[in-house]
Design an enzyme around this catalytic site. Structure first.
Site, short mmCIF file in Angstrom:
data_model
loop_
_atom_site.label_atom_id
_atom_site.label_comp_id
_atom_site.label_asym_id
_atom_site.label_seq_id
_atom_site.Cartn_x
_atom_site.Cartn_y
_atom_site.Cartn_z
N VAL A 1 0.85 -1.20 0.00
CA VAL A 1 0.00 0.00 0.00
C VAL A 1 0.89 1.25 0.00
O VAL A 1 0.58 2.24 -0.67
CB VAL A 1 -0.99 -0.02 1.18
CG1 VAL A 1 -1.78 1.28 1.25
CG2 VAL A 1 -1.94 -1.20 1.06
N SER B 1 14.73 -0.83 5.93
CA SER B 1 14.92 -0.12 4.66
C SER B 1 15.52 1.27 4.85
O SER B 1 15.87 1.92 3.86
CB SER B 1 13.57 0.06 3.95
OG SER B 1 12.78 -1.07 4.09
N ARG C 1 -10.62 2.46 13.46
CA ARG C 1 -11.62 2.74 12.42
C ARG C 1 -13.02 2.93 12.98
O ARG C 1 -13.82 3.67 12.42
CB ARG C 1 -11.67 1.60 11.39
CG ARG C 1 -10.59 1.67 10.35
CD ARG C 1 -10.84 0.61 9.27
NE ARG C 1 -9.67 0.47 8.42
CZ ARG C 1 -9.31 -0.68 7.85
NH1 ARG C 1 -10.02 -1.78 8.04
NH2 ARG C 1 -8.25 -0.72 7.09
N CYS D 1 -10.54 -2.90 2.49
CA CYS D 1 -10.72 -2.92 1.03
C CYS D 1 -12.03 -3.61 0.60
O CYS D 1 -12.73 -3.12 -0.29
CB CYS D 1 -9.52 -3.59 0.36
SG CYS D 1 -8.82 -4.95 1.30
N LYS E 1 -14.85 -6.89 10.04
CA LYS E 1 -14.60 -5.54 9.51
C LYS E 1 -15.67 -5.15 8.51
O LYS E 1 -16.19 -4.03 8.54
CB LYS E 1 -13.23 -5.49 8.82
CG LYS E 1 -12.06 -5.49 9.78
CD LYS E 1 -10.75 -5.42 8.98
CE LYS E 1 -9.56 -5.73 9.84
NZ LYS E 1 -8.35 -5.94 9.03
N HIS F 1 -10.24 -7.72 -5.63
CA HIS F 1 -11.16 -8.53 -4.80
C HIS F 1 -12.50 -8.64 -5.52
O HIS F 1 -13.04 -7.65 -6.02
CB HIS F 1 -11.41 -7.85 -3.45
CG HIS F 1 -10.25 -7.89 -2.49
ND1 HIS F 1 -9.06 -8.53 -2.75
CD2 HIS F 1 -10.13 -7.37 -1.24
CE1 HIS F 1 -8.25 -8.40 -1.70
NE2 HIS F 1 -8.88 -7.69 -0.77
N ASN G 1 -8.07 -3.87 -4.99
CA ASN G 1 -7.98 -3.79 -3.53
C ASN G 1 -6.93 -2.83 -3.01
O ASN G 1 -7.11 -2.23 -1.95
CB ASN G 1 -7.76 -5.19 -2.93
CG ASN G 1 -6.60 -5.92 -3.53
OD1 ASN G 1 -6.57 -6.16 -4.75
ND2 ASN G 1 -5.64 -6.30 -2.72
C1 11C Z 1 -7.07 -8.68 2.98
N1 11C Z 1 -8.54 -6.81 3.29
O1 11C Z 1 -7.32 -8.71 1.76
C2 11C Z 1 -7.42 -7.51 3.83
C3 11C Z 1 -6.23 -6.65 4.06
O2 11C Z 1 -8.60 -4.01 7.05
O3 11C Z 1 -7.09 -2.93 5.98
C4 11C Z 1 -6.54 -5.28 4.60
C5 11C Z 1 -6.96 -5.31 6.01
C6 11C Z 1 -7.57 -3.99 6.37
O4 11C Z 1 -6.52 -9.60 3.59
#
Ligand code: 11C
Length: 338
Positions: free
Chosen positions: A14, A39, A109, A147, A203, A231, A316
């Site tokens: 990301v 890094s 969140r 996502c 979520k 996705h 995503n």
């Molecule tokens: C996944 N959506 O594809 C999750 C990763 O709530 O930001 C992102 C998890 C988040 O595994």
């Protein structure tokens, strides 16, 4: 003058998307990037860049800072792609010190004064930023949703407004990039499917309720499939009012939000694209719709009175992550809320 932007957690998937979007952005100047010790000190151009497009030249010469709240430069926006455990410590501290933090991480969140924003769906929630003054912060935090939540809630918005929603079921088929580098590296999932993604179902349910400010009845099953990006979600909705399927398709295709009205730089022309081809949407063919900022709806069917089924696909790490966060920031600035 351009707004000064800084990316923390800049080397992950990301983080790379943030860098890609910001390096060429008309409003922002990417002045620096930070990452973990591993890094720090490297040239950004020397990291393992995994996106499909070349690393922007402007970003290549940046030296990667070691993430440290004391040494974040004076900037207008800090874009965060930190792992949640790190974000939980760093982001509130930056907000307290006066930084605007736009965050991808899942911590905080659901807190009531934290905007959790899909710009076409709940733009006005950006106003919650003001409530954060009560925490004693001179800066603030805005979050982008999970996502799968974002990709689902875009088509739900016009459906909810027009027909009402009694309950909905969703099954996701999520790309490995959603799990970060380890996911992409482990194409060990090829010829396989994992029927559970920890934390993801909750979520989708909880974030969707917060975004629509409604106690919707939602059931979610989240799965991981051997797709690199994009996705796909199969959605069944029981609506309050009856519909005809052509009306639903037109409603979705015509849907526009505030970002489109305001002509924001990262806004796709249409946030929802409708296909009637029964073989679509497919991740490889459709994830870059609207530069990765549109979701594509297909297989829309009326299963019975007030029973709707469809498939929705979205990128995503663009619409589902960095792109949505950048768009929310553009909106915040345009609305003069920051
Ligand atoms: C996944 N959506 O594809 C999750 C990763 O709530 O930001 C992102 C998890 C988040 O595994």
């Amino acid at each position: 003058d351009k707004l000064r932007a800084y990316v923390i957690g800049a080397t992950g998937l990301v983080g790379q998307r943030y860098v890609q979007l910001l390096a060429e952005h008309p409003w922002f100047e990417l002045v620096g990037v930070a990452a973990s010790e591993r890094s720090a000190g490297k040239r950004y151009g020397d990291i393992n860049w995994v996106l499909e497009t070349p690393l922007p030249e402007k970003a290549a010469e940046l030296k990667i800072d070691k993430l440290d709240v004391d040494s974040v430069p004076k900037v207008d926006v800090v874009f965060s792609a930190l792992p949640s455990e790190v974000a939980a410590k760093v982001e509130p501290e930056l907000a307290r010190r006066g930084y605007l933090v736009v965050s991808n991480s899942s911590n905080m969140r659901l807190e009531p004064d934290i905007p959790l924003v899909i710009p076409e769906v709940n733009p006005r929630d950006l106003e919650l930023l003001r409530e954060q003054r009560k925490r004693g912060w001179s800066g603030g935090i805005i979050k982008k949703p999970n996502c799968s939540t974002t990709i689902l809630d875009l088509p739900l918005k016009p459906i909810l407004d027009e027909f009402g929603i009694v309950r909905l079921h969703v099954v996701t088929m999520q790309a490995v990039s959603g799990a970060g580098f380890s996911g992409v590296a482990s194409m060990a999932i090829l010829d396989n499917l994992i029927p559970y993604i920890r934390g993801e179902e909750e979520k989708i349910v909880n974030e969707t309720k917060k975004i629509f400010r409604r106690d919707l009845e939602i059931y979610a099953t989240t799965t991981r499939v051997p797709v690199v990006d994009g996705h796909t979600e199969v959605v069944y909705v029981d609506t309050e009012r009856d519909f005809d399927i052509e009306g639903v398709l037109e409603l979705l295709a015509k849907f526009r939000g505030l970002p489109q009205e305001l002509g924001l730089p990262t806004a796709p022309e249409a946030p929802i694209i409708v296909t009637k081809n029964p073989d679509r949407p497919q991740p490889r063919l459709d994830r870059m719709a609207g530069n990765g900022m549109s979701v594509v709806v297909g297989r829309a069917r009326k299963l019975g009175a007030r029973k709707l089924a469809f498939v929705v696909l979205g990128h995503n790490t663009i619409r589902g992550a960095a792109g949505n966060a950048v768009l929310a920031t553009e909106l915040l600035i345009k609305l003069g809320l920051y």
